[in-house]
Design a protein around this motif. Structure first.
Motif, PDB file in Angstrom:
ATOM      1  N   ASN A   1       0.855  -1.189   0.000  1.00  0.00           N
ATOM      2  CA  ASN A   1       0.000   0.000   0.000  1.00  0.00           C
ATOM      3  C   ASN A   1       0.890   1.238   0.000  1.00  0.00           C
ATOM      4  O   ASN A   1       1.102   1.887   1.031  1.00  0.00           O
ATOM      5  N   ILE A   2       1.430   1.562  -1.176  1.00  0.00           N
ATOM      6  CA  ILE A   2       2.368   2.674  -1.294  1.00  0.00           C
ATOM      7  C   ILE A   2       1.918   3.606  -2.411  1.00  0.00           C
ATOM      8  O   ILE A   2       1.054   3.270  -3.223  1.00  0.00           O
ATOM      9  N   SER A   3       2.519   4.783  -2.454  1.00  0.00           N
ATOM     10  CA  SER A   3       2.181   5.773  -3.477  1.00  0.00           C
ATOM     11  C   SER A   3       2.870   5.422  -4.789  1.00  0.00           C
ATOM     12  O   SER A   3       3.861   4.675  -4.806  1.00  0.00           O
ATOM     13  N   PRO A   4       2.386   5.960  -5.905  1.00  0.00           N
ATOM     14  CA  PRO A   4       3.069   5.724  -7.185  1.00  0.00           C
ATOM     15  C   PRO A   4       4.528   6.170  -7.168  1.00  0.00           C
ATOM     16  O   PRO A   4       5.384   5.510  -7.763  1.00  0.00           O
ATOM     17  N   ASP A   5       4.809   7.278  -6.489  1.00  0.00           N
ATOM     18  CA  ASP A   5       6.183   7.761  -6.426  1.00  0.00           C
ATOM     19  C   ASP A   5       7.074   6.762  -5.693  1.00  0.00           C
ATOM     20  O   ASP A   5       8.200   6.477  -6.121  1.00  0.00           O
ATOM     21  N   GLN A   6       6.567   6.206  -4.593  1.00  0.00           N
ATOM     22  CA  GLN A   6       7.327   5.197  -3.857  1.00  0.00           C
ATOM     23  C   GLN A   6       7.500   3.935  -4.696  1.00  0.00           C
ATOM     24  O   GLN A   6       8.566   3.308  -4.687  1.00  0.00           O
ATOM     25  N   ALA A   7       6.442   3.573  -5.423  1.00  0.00           N
ATOM     26  CA  ALA A   7       6.519   2.389  -6.279  1.00  0.00           C
ATOM     27  C   ALA A   7       7.566   2.575  -7.369  1.00  0.00           C
ATOM     28  O   ALA A   7       8.295   1.639  -7.717  1.00  0.00           O
ATOM     29  N   LEU A   8       7.652   3.788  -7.895  1.00  0.00           N
ATOM     30  CA  LEU A   8       8.636   4.071  -8.937  1.00  0.00           C
ATOM     31  C   LEU A   8      10.059   3.949  -8.388  1.00  0.00           C
ATOM     32  O   LEU A   8      10.951   3.398  -9.043  1.00  0.00           O
ATOM     33  N   LYS A   9      10.263   4.434  -7.175  1.00  0.00           N
ATOM     34  CA  LYS A   9      11.594   4.333  -6.565  1.00  0.00           C
ATOM     35  C   LYS A   9      11.961   2.882  -6.280  1.00  0.00           C
ATOM     36  O   LYS A   9      13.110   2.468  -6.474  1.00  0.00           O
ATOM     37  N   LYS A  10      10.979   2.105  -5.826  1.00  0.00           N
ATOM     38  CA  LYS A  10      11.241   0.688  -5.583  1.00  0.00           C
ATOM     39  C   LYS A  10      11.525  -0.049  -6.892  1.00  0.00           C
ATOM     40  O   LYS A  10      12.360  -0.957  -6.944  1.00  0.00           O
ATOM     41  N   ALA A  11      10.813   0.354  -7.944  1.00  0.00           N
ATOM     42  CA  ALA A  11      11.061  -0.253  -9.250  1.00  0.00           C
ATOM     43  C   ALA A  11      12.481   0.060  -9.716  1.00  0.00           C
ATOM     44  O   ALA A  11      13.156  -0.788 -10.308  1.00  0.00           O
ATOM     45  N   GLN A  12      12.931   1.262  -9.427  1.00  0.00           N
ATOM     46  CA  GLN A  12      14.305   1.643  -9.762  1.00  0.00           C
ATOM     47  C   GLN A  12      15.301   0.718  -9.079  1.00  0.00           C
ATOM     48  O   GLN A  12      16.254   0.233  -9.695  1.00  0.00           O
ATOM     49  N   GLN A  13      15.057   0.452  -7.806  1.00  0.00           N
ATOM     50  CA  GLN A  13      15.960  -0.419  -7.056  1.00  0.00           C
ATOM     51  C   GLN A  13      15.900  -1.851  -7.579  1.00  0.00           C
ATOM     52  O   GLN A  13      16.932  -2.515  -7.741  1.00  0.00           O
ATOM     53  N   ARG A  14      14.688  -2.319  -7.860  1.00  0.00           N
ATOM     54  CA  ARG A  14      14.530  -3.701  -8.325  1.00  0.00           C
ATOM     55  C   ARG A  14      15.211  -3.910  -9.677  1.00  0.00           C
ATOM     56  O   ARG A  14      15.843  -4.943  -9.924  1.00  0.00           O
ATOM     57  N   LEU A  15      15.055  -2.925 -10.570  1.00  0.00           N
ATOM     58  CA  LEU A  15      15.640  -3.035 -11.909  1.00  0.00           C
ATOM     59  C   LEU A  15      17.093  -2.568 -11.951  1.00  0.00           C
ATOM     60  O   LEU A  15      17.731  -2.634 -12.993  1.00  0.00           O
ATOM     61  N   LYS A  16      17.565  -2.056 -10.788  1.00  0.00           N
ATOM     62  CA  LYS A  16      18.930  -1.536 -10.693  1.00  0.00           C
ATOM     63  C   LYS A  16      19.177  -0.409 -11.690  1.00  0.00           C
ATOM     64  O   LYS A  16      20.233  -0.324 -12.331  1.00  0.00           O
TER      65      LYS A  16
ATOM     66  N   PHE B   1      -3.629   7.170  -9.076  1.00  0.00           N
ATOM     67  CA  PHE B   1      -4.226   8.496  -8.891  1.00  0.00           C
ATOM     68  C   PHE B   1      -4.605   8.726  -7.424  1.00  0.00           C
ATOM     69  O   PHE B   1      -5.698   9.170  -7.112  1.00  0.00           O
ATOM     70  N   GLN B   2      -3.667   8.432  -6.534  1.00  0.00           N
ATOM     71  CA  GLN B   2      -3.925   8.558  -5.103  1.00  0.00           C
ATOM     72  C   GLN B   2      -3.684   9.971  -4.585  1.00  0.00           C
ATOM     73  O   GLN B   2      -4.390  10.439  -3.697  1.00  0.00           O
ATOM     74  N   GLY B   3      -2.665  10.652  -5.094  1.00  0.00           N
ATOM     75  CA  GLY B   3      -2.311  11.980  -4.608  1.00  0.00           C
ATOM     76  C   GLY B   3      -3.328  13.029  -5.019  1.00  0.00           C
ATOM     77  O   GLY B   3      -4.147  12.822  -5.916  1.00  0.00           O
ATOM     78  N   SER B   4      -3.253  14.188  -4.380  1.00  0.00           N
ATOM     79  CA  SER B   4      -4.226  15.253  -4.651  1.00  0.00           C
ATOM     80  C   SER B   4      -4.119  15.763  -6.087  1.00  0.00           C
ATOM     81  O   SER B   4      -5.136  15.977  -6.755  1.00  0.00           O
ATOM     82  N   SER B   5      -2.902  15.955  -6.577  1.00  0.00           N
ATOM     83  CA  SER B   5      -2.741  16.445  -7.949  1.00  0.00           C
ATOM     84  C   SER B   5      -3.206  15.402  -8.958  1.00  0.00           C
ATOM     85  O   SER B   5      -3.819  15.732  -9.985  1.00  0.00           O
ATOM     86  N   GLN B   6      -2.943  14.130  -8.666  1.00  0.00           N
ATOM     87  CA  GLN B   6      -3.381  13.060  -9.563  1.00  0.00           C
ATOM     88  C   GLN B   6      -4.901  12.897  -9.517  1.00  0.00           C
ATOM     89  O   GLN B   6      -5.534  12.614 -10.537  1.00  0.00           O
ATOM     90  N   ALA B   7      -5.481  13.110  -8.341  1.00  0.00           N
ATOM     91  CA  ALA B   7      -6.938  13.035  -8.222  1.00  0.00           C
ATOM     92  C   ALA B   7      -7.611  14.129  -9.048  1.00  0.00           C
ATOM     93  O   ALA B   7      -8.692  13.920  -9.614  1.00  0.00           O
ATOM     94  N   LEU B   8      -6.967  15.289  -9.143  1.00  0.00           N
ATOM     95  CA  LEU B   8      -7.508  16.369  -9.971  1.00  0.00           C
ATOM     96  C   LEU B   8      -7.495  15.985 -11.449  1.00  0.00           C
ATOM     97  O   LEU B   8      -8.425  16.310 -12.190  1.00  0.00           O
ATOM     98  N   VAL B   9      -6.440  15.298 -11.872  1.00  0.00           N
ATOM     99  CA  VAL B   9      -6.376  14.823 -13.258  1.00  0.00           C
ATOM    100  C   VAL B   9      -7.518  13.846 -13.522  1.00  0.00           C
ATOM    101  O   VAL B   9      -8.181  13.901 -14.566  1.00  0.00           O
ATOM    102  N   LEU B  10      -7.762  12.957 -12.572  1.00  0.00           N
ATOM    103  CA  LEU B  10      -8.845  11.986 -12.720  1.00  0.00           C
ATOM    104  C   LEU B  10     -10.199  12.690 -12.801  1.00  0.00           C
ATOM    105  O   LEU B  10     -11.067  12.316 -13.604  1.00  0.00           O
TER     106      LEU B  10
END
Length: 321
Positions: A134-149, A210-219
């Motif tokens: 249960n993480i934000s897209p930004d956190q998921a992107l950082k974790k993906a960076q680590q996983r993919l090196k 689209f969890q964050g406030s700015s992303q919710a506005l886009v939605l």
């Protein structure tokens, strides 16, 4: 005209002409910031669609895109990401988030960016992180960076789900590519990737982006825009049903296209508004008829459910809708 002439017997063919013009127009540095070049590139991309030569133009632009990322033939795709500057937007031929005037060109560019996102495994890895925790897209992107090196993480706003969302909002309601632009977004928003990763099918993944406030506005803007587009086509079809005095009767095929567009975007709006699709796995045949569950299944499986308008491009027909 040059492309049409090239199709005559004994001529070089459309692909050679398109390659020539793309090569000429993209020679100068930062060519994608020149409005005149963008206008011409948009015409070239439209011609490529009309004459079924999209792959030709996409291949040339993709080569340039990889060069902009620092990728060359002797380096792996992932190692090319070293050239990205931390915190900056990923290089793109689109200045800003979208293009409202050069939509044909935007379609080509976003497709090649999607090709890169697929080849680098970035999208799949971000999705897996979002589904696993249960993480934000930004956190998921950082974790993906680590996983993919990956030595540097690309900017969040350059992910395809956001790019297609912004382009869907920006595209004029009467543009022949609009149905395909919306489908590109919905194919990402309504994906149910859980089983692909050995996880339970827990609904669509789109809402997690689209969890964050700015992303919710886009939605929110997306939902408002798709209703406006549906209303636009309905009003246009109604207007054509009442011909003006002393004018020929309206083209029935055009009316039919507008009516189907109104219905199609209305169905898209239903899918967007139904939160149950995002929260749990839904047995699609159980949905009400207005959901057109067979089309929803196609979109979820990343299939195309309709084509561009034939009235501006000569490219495809809505007859199967």
């Amino acid at each position: 005209i040059h492309v049409v002439e090239s199709l005559r017997p004994g001529r070089v063919g459309a692909s050679a002409v398109l390659e020539f013009w793309v090569g000429i127009l993209t020679q100068q540095q930062l060519w994608y910031r020149d409005k005149t070049v963008l206008f011409l590139m948009d015409q070239i991309c439209c011609a490529a669609f009309t004459h079924h030569q999209e792959d030709c133009v996409q291949k040339l632009l993709y080569q340039q895109y990889k060069s902009a990322l620092g990728f060359h033939g002797d380096r792996s795709l992932l190692s090319s990401l070293v050239g990205w500057i931390a915190g900056n937007a990923t290089p793109s031929f689109i200045e800003g988030q979208s293009l409202s005037a050069e939509v044909w060109f935007a379609w080509m560019v976003l497709n090649i960016e999607g090709m890169f996102e697929e080849e680098s495994q970035l999208r799949r890895c971000v999705e897996l992180e979002l589904l696993s925790e249960n993480i934000s897209p930004d956190q998921a992107l950082k974790k993906a960076q680590q996983r993919l090196k990956l030595p540097v993480v690309p900017s969040l706003q350059r992910l395809q789900v956001y790019r297609w969302a912004c382009q869907a909002i920006a595209t004029p309601p009467d543009h022949p590519l609009l149905p395909l632009v919306w489908q590109k977004f919905l194919q990402l928003y309504l994906r149910q990737p859980g089983p692909e990763y050995g996880l339970a099918a827990g609904g669509c993944i789109g809402r997690r982006f689209f969890q964050g406030s700015s992303q919710a506005l886009v939605l929110k803007d997306l939902r408002q825009r798709i209703q406006e587009v549906s209303d636009f086509h309905h009003a246009a079809s109604q207007a054509l049903r009442v011909p003006l005095p002393n004018t020929p009767s309206s083209d029935s095929q055009t009316i039919r296209y507008l009516w189907f567009s109104h219905r199609l975007f209305g169905v898209f709006a239903l899918w967007m508004d139904d939160e149950s699709l995002q929260k749990q796995e839904v047995y699609l045949p159980s949905l009400p008829p207005e959901y057109e569950s067979h089309r929803l299944a196609q979109v979820m499986q990343h299939q195309q459910v309709c084509s561009p308008s034939p009235f501006k491009t000569g490219y495809a027909s809505f007859a199967h809708l």
